[in-house]
Scaffold this motif. Sequence first.
Motif, mmCIF file in Angstrom:
data_model
loop_
_atom_site.group_PDB
_atom_site.id
_atom_site.type_symbol
_atom_site.label_atom_id
_atom_site.label_comp_id
_atom_site.label_asym_id
_atom_site.label_seq_id
_atom_site.Cartn_x
_atom_site.Cartn_y
_atom_site.Cartn_z
ATOM 1 N N ALA A 61 0.925 -1.357 0.111
ATOM 2 C CA ALA A 61 0.114 -0.025 0.037
ATOM 3 C C ALA A 61 0.806 1.262 -0.070
ATOM 4 O O ALA A 61 0.195 2.431 -0.239
ATOM 5 C CB ALA A 61 -0.993 0.240 1.362
ATOM 6 N N VAL B 235 -5.578 0.937 -0.277
ATOM 7 C CA VAL B 235 -5.400 0.797 -1.829
ATOM 8 C C VAL B 235 -6.152 -0.507 -2.139
ATOM 9 O O VAL B 235 -6.023 -1.510 -1.406
ATOM 10 C CB VAL B 235 -3.665 0.537 -1.993
ATOM 11 C CG1 VAL B 235 -3.564 0.317 -3.313
ATOM 12 C CG2 VAL B 235 -3.229 2.094 -1.930
ATOM 13 N N THR C 87 -4.624 -3.554 -7.116
ATOM 14 C CA THR C 87 -3.336 -2.310 -7.156
ATOM 15 C C THR C 87 -1.975 -3.057 -6.254
ATOM 16 O O THR C 87 -0.864 -2.968 -6.766
ATOM 17 C CB THR C 87 -3.641 -0.889 -6.655
ATOM 18 O OG1 THR C 87 -4.815 -0.836 -7.235
ATOM 19 C CG2 THR C 87 -2.444 -0.127 -7.076
ATOM 20 N N ARG D 178 1.628 -3.847 -7.650
ATOM 21 C CA ARG D 178 2.903 -3.372 -7.255
ATOM 22 C C ARG D 178 3.750 -4.164 -6.389
ATOM 23 O O ARG D 178 4.961 -4.418 -6.622
ATOM 24 C CB ARG D 178 2.383 -2.340 -6.093
ATOM 25 C CG ARG D 178 1.734 -1.089 -6.505
ATOM 26 C CD ARG D 178 1.471 -0.127 -5.356
ATOM 27 N NE ARG D 178 1.162 1.009 -5.759
ATOM 28 C CZ ARG D 178 0.376 1.685 -4.707
ATOM 29 N NH1 ARG D 178 0.649 1.768 -3.492
ATOM 30 N NH2 ARG D 178 -0.183 2.895 -4.955
ATOM 31 N N ASP E 157 -6.497 7.709 1.502
ATOM 32 C CA ASP E 157 -6.383 7.168 0.109
ATOM 33 C C ASP E 157 -5.059 7.032 -0.380
ATOM 34 O O ASP E 157 -4.433 7.997 -0.488
ATOM 35 C CB ASP E 157 -7.222 8.045 -0.883
ATOM 36 C CG ASP E 157 -7.436 7.585 -2.143
ATOM 37 O OD1 ASP E 157 -6.928 6.709 -2.297
ATOM 38 O OD2 ASP E 157 -8.107 8.389 -2.978
ATOM 39 N N GLY E 158 -4.595 5.784 -0.485
ATOM 40 C CA GLY E 158 -3.228 5.483 -0.878
ATOM 41 C C GLY E 158 -2.921 5.380 -2.245
ATOM 42 O O GLY E 158 -1.810 5.293 -2.777
ATOM 43 N N LEU E 159 -3.995 6.125 -3.243
ATOM 44 C CA LEU E 159 -3.867 5.970 -4.597
ATOM 45 C C LEU E 159 -3.229 7.201 -4.872
ATOM 46 O O LEU E 159 -3.636 8.330 -4.201
ATOM 47 C CB LEU E 159 -5.084 5.551 -5.358
ATOM 48 C CG LEU E 159 -5.399 4.253 -5.496
ATOM 49 C CD1 LEU E 159 -6.997 4.154 -6.057
ATOM 50 C CD2 LEU E 159 -4.316 3.525 -5.792
ATOM 51 N N GLY E 160 -2.461 7.565 -6.105
ATOM 52 C CA GLY E 160 -1.991 8.690 -6.557
ATOM 53 C C GLY E 160 -0.552 8.774 -6.297
ATOM 54 O O GLY E 160 0.039 7.952 -6.041
ATOM 55 N N SER E 161 -0.067 10.069 -6.694
ATOM 56 C CA SER E 161 1.262 10.282 -6.619
ATOM 57 C C SER E 161 1.898 10.144 -5.117
ATOM 58 O O SER E 161 1.341 10.400 -4.201
ATOM 59 C CB SER E 161 1.856 11.304 -7.351
ATOM 60 O OG SER E 161 1.675 12.600 -6.311
ATOM 61 N N GLU E 162 3.415 9.680 -4.852
ATOM 62 C CA GLU E 162 3.816 9.477 -3.765
ATOM 63 C C GLU E 162 3.574 11.093 -2.932
ATOM 64 O O GLU E 162 3.295 10.947 -1.754
ATOM 65 C CB GLU E 162 5.183 9.362 -4.041
ATOM 66 C CG GLU E 162 6.008 9.051 -2.551
ATOM 67 C CD GLU E 162 7.490 8.767 -2.903
ATOM 68 O OE1 GLU E 162 7.902 7.847 -3.600
ATOM 69 O OE2 GLU E 162 8.261 9.182 -2.163
ATOM 70 N N VAL F 146 -0.010 11.310 -1.944
ATOM 71 C CA VAL F 146 -0.437 10.697 -0.654
ATOM 72 C C VAL F 146 0.428 11.395 0.501
ATOM 73 O O VAL F 146 -0.455 11.286 1.773
ATOM 74 C CB VAL F 146 0.040 9.060 -0.810
ATOM 75 C CG1 VAL F 146 -0.234 8.425 0.202
ATOM 76 C CG2 VAL F 146 -0.812 8.650 -2.143
#
Length: 226
Positions: A19, A121, A125, A129, A201-206, A209
């Motif tokens: 995640a 996440v 996904t 990952r 929410d753990g989605l998206g760019s580092e 997040v």
Amino acid sequence: MSDDAHPGVRMVILGRQGAGKGTQAGRLAATCGVPHISTGDMLRAAVREGTPLGKRAKQIMDAGDLVPDDVMVGIVSDRLHAPDAKRGWILDGFPRTVGQAEALGEITAEFPLHVVVDLVVPNSTVIERLSARRTCDGCGTIYRADDPAIADGTCPKDGGTPVQRDDDKPEAIQRRLDLYERETAPLVDHYRQQGLLETVDGLGSEDDVFGRVLGVVDSRVEPDPA
Ligand code: AMP
């Protein structure tokens, strides 16, 4: 808030394997000036060093199983009492069972948690990952398999070799995710009931997040008195 002005924090980060817990916990620890305590990293270091703990943990970890609670509680208790943990800490990978969470409650009775972040996440996904994850066998830095930085098979940080962890292979991934649902997901309710849970929410760019994580931490931690 500037890095050195950030108050200490005592925090747990939850989330399925893959995640992004390690990445976010590492950044947050650097920002807050507290140690990032990853039980997975501690166990992998023990395996590399061939200590009695490492020898005991290796097979369990390779199979994607959990190291017994009493062993983990002992390790974490010692670590949380180390001098560098006085201002706080970010726990990543612990607690992983309700038993560990109850033990953590006892260990931290006098210096309780500020917040528990659940980094969310979707399963699809994390499988993608984890399958693509490569970990330097020297320094533990995590890369994606297709990262140009490791195209020559060498870690640019220490010259080690980025490898696929045995527990990032398909059978072990499924086993770890099943274990997470069974043993660790109940901690979300455990901490919600204690009023400590923040879902992120753990989605998206580092960076995106990280902004979200920092936002919830800031909302929970009192600034240090001037
Ligand atoms: P991680 O890097 O957090 O995914 O941890 C890697 C492996 O170390 C896990 O699959 C477990 O075998 C072991 N491990 C790490 N933390 C714990 C824990 N809190 N309790 C039991 N086993 C753990």
